[in-house]
Design an enzyme around this catalytic site. Structure first.
Site, short mmCIF file in Angstrom:
data_model
loop_
_atom_site.label_atom_id
_atom_site.label_comp_id
_atom_site.label_asym_id
_atom_site.label_seq_id
_atom_site.Cartn_x
_atom_site.Cartn_y
_atom_site.Cartn_z
CB CYS A 107 -1.00 -0.02 1.15
SG CYS A 107 -2.38 1.13 0.89
CG HIS A 211 -3.56 -3.21 3.17
ND1 HIS A 211 -2.54 -2.88 4.05
CD2 HIS A 211 -4.02 -2.03 2.68
CE1 HIS A 211 -2.41 -1.57 4.10
NE2 HIS A 211 -3.29 -1.03 3.27
CD GLU A 213 -1.32 -5.86 5.41
OE1 GLU A 213 -1.92 -4.83 5.78
OE2 GLU A 213 -0.99 -6.07 4.22
#
Length: 243
Positions: A107, A211, A213
């Protein structure tokens, strides 16, 4: 031995905390790396000792990058900025890049990579890019699919996912505009926003605009990104040991 992965942090509004989401460290650990948070140290611009300590570095999400770092004045839609964090991460990037340390940006991280390599950003895609679709849903869980991403063949990202189209989450209002030096865009959303970049050189340098994660536990396919990054970091560690 596991490769040590440095993880960039952000300052709280009170500047009392230099922290990061647990999703980043959990994903790195699940992929076989040993995550270590790198704090923001006031008035520090030389992070060579930290770079010497790690085998890879992850640039995380967060604030908008101050536009004067890429030669622009701010538009009114610009969100929160932190020049302290900008200077800290640009210094980290410079040291890591010069030593060929594997780099992964998420990001804000992809944007930081691009700016560090003399590229620029759309400060606000909704006001600056005609026909922009949704990229920042409200009241939506971070592990929900939101929009599709088209991946170019013959790229590292294609090798990781093995397909030309995936769905991702999305939480951003800025994006890559002019590409930085030695970078190539390797994925786009259907409205033309750059969703991933890689290096044209023989090094591991990868940035994604979404994102992953936040997705690794519910959608394990995204752990492949961290596996690839950790494996590149392990190879770097082994080369350094053998020198």
């Amino acid at each position: 031995m596991k490769p040590i992965i440095g993880v960039t942090t952000f300052l709280s509004e009170s500047s009392k905390y230099s922290s990061v989401s647990k999703n980043y460290t959990d994903s790195i650990y699940a992929a076989g790396g040993l995550p270590v948070n790198i704090p923001i140290v006031a008035n520090e611009t030389n992070y060579e000792d930290y770079i010497d300590m790690v085998d890879g570095i992850l640039f995380t999400g967060g604030n908008d990058i101050a536009p004067y770092f890429y030669g622009e004045n701010p538009v009114k839609e610009l969100h929160s900025m932190s020049s302290i964090r900008d200077e800290y991460e640009l210094s980290l990037f410079k040291n890591a890049y010069e030593k060929n340390v594997p780099i992964f940006g998420i990001c804000r991280g992809i944007q930081l990579i691009n700016v560090a390599l003399e590229g620029s950003l759309y400060q606000d895609i909704y006001s600056q890019v005609p026909g922009t679709l949704g990229h920042y849903p409200e009241h939506t869980a971070s592990d929900e699919f939101y929009h599709s991403v088209q991946i170019k063949k013959d790229t590292q990202l294609y090798e990781i996912f093995g397909t030309e189209r995936i769905f991702t989450n999305s939480f951003h209002h800025q994006s890559v505009k002019a590409l930085g030096k030695n970078l190539v865009a390797t994925a786009y959303s259907e409205d033309g926003i750059v969703e991933a970049v890689e290096s044209t050189e023989d090094r591991f340098l990868l940035g994604v605009q979404w994102h992953p994660e936040c997705m690794t536990k519910r959608h394990p396919m995204f752990l492949k990104l961290f596996h690839q990054f950790v494996q590149a970091s392990l190879a770097y560690k082994q080369r350094e040991v053998s020198v």
